[in-house]
Scaffold this motif. Sequence first.
Motif, PDB file in Angstrom:
ATOM      1  N   SER A 124      26.496  36.657  57.343  1.00 31.06           N
ATOM      2  CA  SER A 124      25.636  37.666  57.918  1.00 31.06           C
ATOM      3  C   SER A 124      25.835  38.913  57.399  1.00 31.06           C
ATOM      4  N   TYR A 125      24.957  39.982  57.339  1.00 36.16           N
ATOM      5  CA  TYR A 125      24.939  41.240  57.145  1.00 36.16           C
ATOM      6  C   TYR A 125      25.987  41.919  57.863  1.00 36.16           C
ATOM      7  N   LYS A 126      26.030  41.442  59.024  1.00 41.73           N
ATOM      8  CA  LYS A 126      26.956  42.043  59.970  1.00 41.73           C
ATOM      9  C   LYS A 126      28.296  42.128  59.554  1.00 41.73           C
ATOM     10  N   SER A 127      28.826  41.103  58.683  1.00 41.52           N
ATOM     11  CA  SER A 127      30.116  41.194  58.108  1.00 41.52           C
ATOM     12  C   SER A 127      30.465  42.145  57.105  1.00 41.52           C
ATOM     13  N   LEU A 128      29.261  42.884  56.806  1.00 45.68           N
ATOM     14  CA  LEU A 128      29.388  43.834  55.616  1.00 45.68           C
ATOM     15  C   LEU A 128      29.455  45.376  56.115  1.00 45.68           C
ATOM     16  N   PRO A 129      29.881  46.207  55.354  1.00 48.12           N
ATOM     17  CA  PRO A 129      30.486  46.159  53.878  1.00 48.12           C
ATOM     18  C   PRO A 129      31.813  45.595  53.962  1.00 48.12           C
ATOM     19  N   LEU A 130      31.930  44.821  52.835  1.00 46.56           N
ATOM     20  CA  LEU A 130      33.286  44.225  52.848  1.00 46.56           C
ATOM     21  C   LEU A 130      33.897  44.594  51.274  1.00 46.56           C
ATOM     22  N   ASN A 131      35.207  44.662  51.152  1.00 51.35           N
ATOM     23  CA  ASN A 131      35.799  45.255  49.933  1.00 51.35           C
ATOM     24  C   ASN A 131      37.039  44.452  50.052  1.00 51.35           C
ATOM     25  N   LEU A 132      37.367  43.539  48.983  1.00 48.93           N
ATOM     26  CA  LEU A 132      38.566  42.768  49.091  1.00 48.93           C
ATOM     27  C   LEU A 132      39.275  43.066  47.613  1.00 48.93           C
ATOM     28  N   TYR A 133      40.594  43.247  47.992  1.00 46.78           N
ATOM     29  CA  TYR A 133      41.246  43.331  46.543  1.00 46.78           C
ATOM     30  C   TYR A 133      42.626  42.576  46.273  1.00 46.78           C
ATOM     31  N   HIS A 134      43.110  42.453  45.313  1.00 45.34           N
ATOM     32  CA  HIS A 134      44.457  42.019  45.155  1.00 45.34           C
ATOM     33  C   HIS A 134      45.322  42.511  43.969  1.00 45.34           C
ATOM     34  N   ILE A 135      46.321  42.829  43.837  1.00 49.39           N
ATOM     35  CA  ILE A 135      47.131  43.106  42.926  1.00 49.39           C
ATOM     36  C   ILE A 135      47.829  41.843  42.088  1.00 49.39           C
ATOM     37  N   GLN A 136      47.357  41.414  40.959  1.00 50.42           N
ATOM     38  CA  GLN A 136      47.729  40.161  40.735  1.00 50.42           C
ATOM     39  C   GLN A 136      47.840  40.118  39.055  1.00 50.42           C
ATOM     40  N   LEU A 137      48.564  39.053  38.543  1.00 51.09           N
ATOM     41  CA  LEU A 137      48.704  39.070  37.139  1.00 51.09           C
ATOM     42  C   LEU A 137      47.428  38.374  36.484  1.00 51.09           C
ATOM     43  N   LYS A 138      47.101  39.039  35.071  1.00 52.75           N
ATOM     44  CA  LYS A 138      46.117  38.621  34.530  1.00 52.75           C
ATOM     45  C   LYS A 138      46.625  38.354  32.971  1.00 52.75           C
ATOM     46  N   PHE A 139      45.725  37.630  32.304  1.00 53.39           N
ATOM     47  CA  PHE A 139      45.939  37.214  30.971  1.00 53.39           C
ATOM     48  C   PHE A 139      44.615  37.334  29.959  1.00 53.39           C
ATOM     49  N   ARG A 140      44.982  38.396  29.015  1.00 50.00           N
ATOM     50  CA  ARG A 140      43.978  38.499  28.154  1.00 50.00           C
ATOM     51  C   ARG A 140      44.645  38.059  26.678  1.00 50.00           C
ATOM     52  N   ASP A 141      44.238  37.284  25.937  1.00 51.56           N
ATOM     53  CA  ASP A 141      44.814  36.839  24.753  1.00 51.56           C
ATOM     54  C   ASP A 141      44.260  38.014  23.610  1.00 51.56           C
ATOM     55  N   GLU A 142      44.680  39.084  23.752  1.00 56.59           N
ATOM     56  CA  GLU A 142      44.419  40.084  22.876  1.00 56.59           C
ATOM     57  C   GLU A 142      44.649  39.498  21.321  1.00 56.59           C
ATOM     58  N   ILE A 143      43.988  39.965  20.415  1.00 59.05           N
ATOM     59  CA  ILE A 143      44.341  39.657  18.994  1.00 59.05           C
ATOM     60  C   ILE A 143      45.558  40.441  18.654  1.00 59.05           C
ATOM     61  N   ARG A 144      45.653  41.759  19.149  1.00 56.37           N
ATOM     62  CA  ARG A 144      46.624  42.498  18.804  1.00 56.37           C
ATOM     63  C   ARG A 144      47.382  43.567  20.000  1.00 56.37           C
ATOM     64  N   PRO A 145      47.931  42.694  20.397  1.00 54.72           N
ATOM     65  CA  PRO A 145      48.732  43.434  21.843  1.00 54.72           C
ATOM     66  C   PRO A 145      49.749  44.453  21.045  1.00 54.72           C
ATOM     67  N   ARG A 146      49.970  45.625  21.704  1.00 53.45           N
ATOM     68  CA  ARG A 146      50.673  46.624  21.075  1.00 53.45           C
ATOM     69  C   ARG A 146      51.042  47.996  22.066  1.00 53.45           C
ATOM     70  N   PHE A 147      51.968  48.516  21.777  1.00 55.88           N
ATOM     71  CA  PHE A 147      52.456  49.727  22.761  1.00 55.88           C
ATOM     72  C   PHE A 147      53.074  49.205  23.977  1.00 55.88           C
ATOM     73  N   GLY A 148      53.695  48.163  23.889  1.00 57.27           N
ATOM     74  CA  GLY A 148      54.754  47.658  25.210  1.00 57.27           C
ATOM     75  C   GLY A 148      53.686  47.051  26.152  1.00 57.27           C
ATOM     76  N   THR A 149      53.678  47.777  27.224  1.00 63.11           N
ATOM     77  CA  THR A 149      52.926  47.167  28.473  1.00 63.11           C
ATOM     78  C   THR A 149      51.604  47.929  28.576  1.00 63.11           C
ATOM     79  N   MET A 150      51.469  48.830  27.395  1.00 63.75           N
ATOM     80  CA  MET A 150      49.864  49.544  27.572  1.00 63.75           C
ATOM     81  C   MET A 150      48.985  48.827  27.042  1.00 63.75           C
ATOM     82  N   ARG A 151      49.328  48.031  26.261  1.00 67.27           N
ATOM     83  CA  ARG A 151      48.084  46.870  25.926  1.00 67.27           C
ATOM     84  C   ARG A 151      48.746  45.724  25.645  1.00 67.27           C
ATOM     85  N   SER A 152      49.114  44.778  26.774  1.00 67.02           N
ATOM     86  CA  SER A 152      49.933  43.485  26.874  1.00 67.02           C
ATOM     87  C   SER A 152      48.862  42.417  26.922  1.00 67.02           C
ATOM     88  N   ARG A 153      49.616  41.373  26.927  1.00 66.95           N
ATOM     89  CA  ARG A 153      48.560  40.057  27.062  1.00 66.95           C
ATOM     90  C   ARG A 153      48.520  39.747  28.715  1.00 66.95           C
TER      91      ARG A 153
END
Lengths: 440, 440
Positions: A124-153
């Motif tokens: 129902s629209y009565k439950s809105l607005p809703l904003n859900l967040y998390h702080i979680q690990l992600k993985f992106r298999d960059e072809i060229r990770p570099r600069f330490g944790t600035m651009r990591s996988r």
Amino acid sequence: MRLSRYFMPILKENPKEAEIVSHRLMLRAGMIRQQSQGIYSWLPLGKRVLDKVNGIIREEQNRAGAIELSMPTIQSAELWQESGRYEDYGKEMLRIKDRQDRPMLYGPTNEEMITDIFRSSVKSYKSLPLNLYHIQLKFRDEIRPRFGTMRSREFMMKDAYSFDLTQADAIHSYNKMFAAYLRTFARLGLRAIPMRADTGPIGGNHSHEFIILAETGESEVFSHKSFVDFDIPSADTDFDDVAGLQAIFDKWTSVYAATSEMHDEAAFDAIPEADRLSARGIEVGHIFYFGTKYSEPMGAKVQGPDGKEHLVHMGSYGIGPTRLVPAIIEASHDENGIIWPDSVAPFDCVIINMKAGDAACDAACDRLYAALTKAGKDVLYDDTDDRAGTKFATADLIGVPMQVIAGPRSVASGEIEIKDRKTGARETMTIEAAINKLVG
Amino acid sequence: MRLSRYFMPILKENPKEAEIVSHRLMLRAGMIRQQSQGIYSWLPLGKRVLDKVNGIIREEQNRAGAIELSMPTIQSAELWQESGRYEDYGKEMLRIKDRQDRPMLYGPTNEEMITDIFRSSVKSYKSLPLNLYHIQLKFRDEIRPRFGTMRSREFMMKDAYSFDLTQADAIHSYNKMFAAYLRTFARLGLRAIPMRADTGPIGGNHSHEFIILAETGESEVFSHKSFVDFDIPSADTDFDDVAGLQAIFDKWTSVYAATSEMHDEAAFDAIPEADRLSARGIEVGHIFYFGTKYSEPMGAKVQGPDGKEHLVHMGSYGIGPTRLVPAIIEASHDENGIIWPDSVAPFDCVIINMKAGDAACDAACDRLYAALTKAGKDVLYDDTDDRAGTKFATADLIGVPMQVIAGPRSVASGEIEIKDRKTGARETMTIEAAINKLVG
């Protein structure tokens, strides 16, 4: 924390693999360690800073009305087939087969999963607005990770997702995050400029990147210089005030600012030459409004006040904590090391015992350590038998805001020295006065 | 937190897939949601409990001298080839190829990685003892994940790793964690029994599981009944006191207790029949001393006081926070729902507005909400327009320790009602008195 009992593996040599100053300093200060290409451990000193950064992000997300949850890292491929992104995402997506041979993946982002959570429980629209967040690990298999944790996988991301009944409501949700991001970066000691941005693989029609200026930045940016004078929204900002938040957004987007992908040379040339800023920057946040891009293929609908079903309007809002730490260092260091803003410093102060084992020095340091710890300060106590010169260099390198120096000569006259890491200013005072000043 | 702005998707029906009470209640209370087989999201209510559990674990690890860092989830296969476990681990290990076709894996545990961190930075016995821990996601591709987060594939683990020069020092490190675990489980409202255990794939020669008794437990356990009377180590335990910690260990291992794998029927039968306990239990922690099992193949050595190189003696120490949450529920619930111990309750109290929209009820609740929040309490305010009966059922289901009930009749005489979730005791008092009592 007594340094003799801590784990802070300082490097004396400059690591060869580090091309930029933040990467070099994070390795030298024993904050991080590479485990595989683009995959890092956060050692105790780094973990402390990362926790403080996450704490500020969390406070500002909560202040803006977002609600924290935690989604898993491993996702089913099916969800991404529903949205159509499974094929689109390419080789950056780390694809996995489990023991039952089911296609899984390590989430590079969570639009699909949060939309699935939403559609399964909100009706129902009565439950809105809703904003859900998390702080979680992600993985992106960059072809060229570099600069330490600035651009990591493997990296950490705070990703928030908003759900609204109408586009107008969704714009208000967007503005809430816009204001929250301004506050977040300011509290981290950074001046971030919001810039119109390309929406990339997230998609959508309304997007801003938050960029901090740094010579080592990977983005080329063009803007008016006036941003430095704009006010940051205050702590008592009313996030329910639609017009008030729109005014903040309007103000901050009233002058030209764009990344190279969105650069409009004619508009930029219209700025008086003295006010033009052309520089390099680091993207530290990215917000998107993308309407029904995910709710439509995935069937995320609510019943409106009219009794009919409506597709929800969505946005997503990312900040990269594991990138913010080096970004802060890029913005705040000198030739001797890191200079942490107070808000994210791993320790509030470091006590340097210049002659550990000397009864008077030990007694003075023990007294300082006990009093400051009792007052709730995070204190690092260098009680090792290293030479004084090594201790000074380490204290400068790790960038703790205040240094308390106890040497045999000053202690004999009941005094110690305080050094401000940022300004280099030194002051001699009694132990009592030092405690009062630092507890302040 | 106003419930009208929160995300707590309560299920009215009993979910069919839930075989045990904790799984059923966690789904019904909107604490978790399954995303794939054995992979769960922690929804906001569940996340709050998980955070409080992790907070207690962290405090007790720090008190015992362990130091927090954060290792990544994705590991290189090479490390596991060094230790010899890459082949041994079998199908429970989630094996991955990255875009460069390098063999990687999602860490099921971190002995190899922490040994690698250690050997790269610690060179002298002077840096010992050292105990490093993190609270991080793990993945074990169980053939039959079940019981919700009790046995899931992606799960959270606190894993600590100790490094010592000698076996005697390592036993002291083991005893520190033994005492820390007793304190941790007690603070979570659990009575855990340490039992001699099989070392399984971690290996080693000295190991205890911490088991809490529950009918739905997967382990069969045999012990003397006297554990309920043993003292939990106090908050001012001196973790440097070798003899003191050994005495705690000796006391807690002085009577018979073993899982079925290590069961010695003759020893059990020697216990007077009235004192024998044969029951089912849930493993909530597991500690290992394994000497040089990893330091030897991986070459983790330090220089000793004799100037020679010595292999370090290691141990590892695990607690599963995502399993502890359901374990707490198994130990503490009734037919109406969860009964949280105060230490891990998602909210300290819930304010139930029996007639939202009624000016007097709203005013009373607003006043309570403001005063309790200001006093630092975590308050859930049920300001929705649900029926009172629904609100009572929800409050009981989610198990918040204190309920504050404001109905039109009592509010008219300036009073509200307080209900203790655990005892069911109800008390009518003025709003002022309620605030004083709850702020306590």
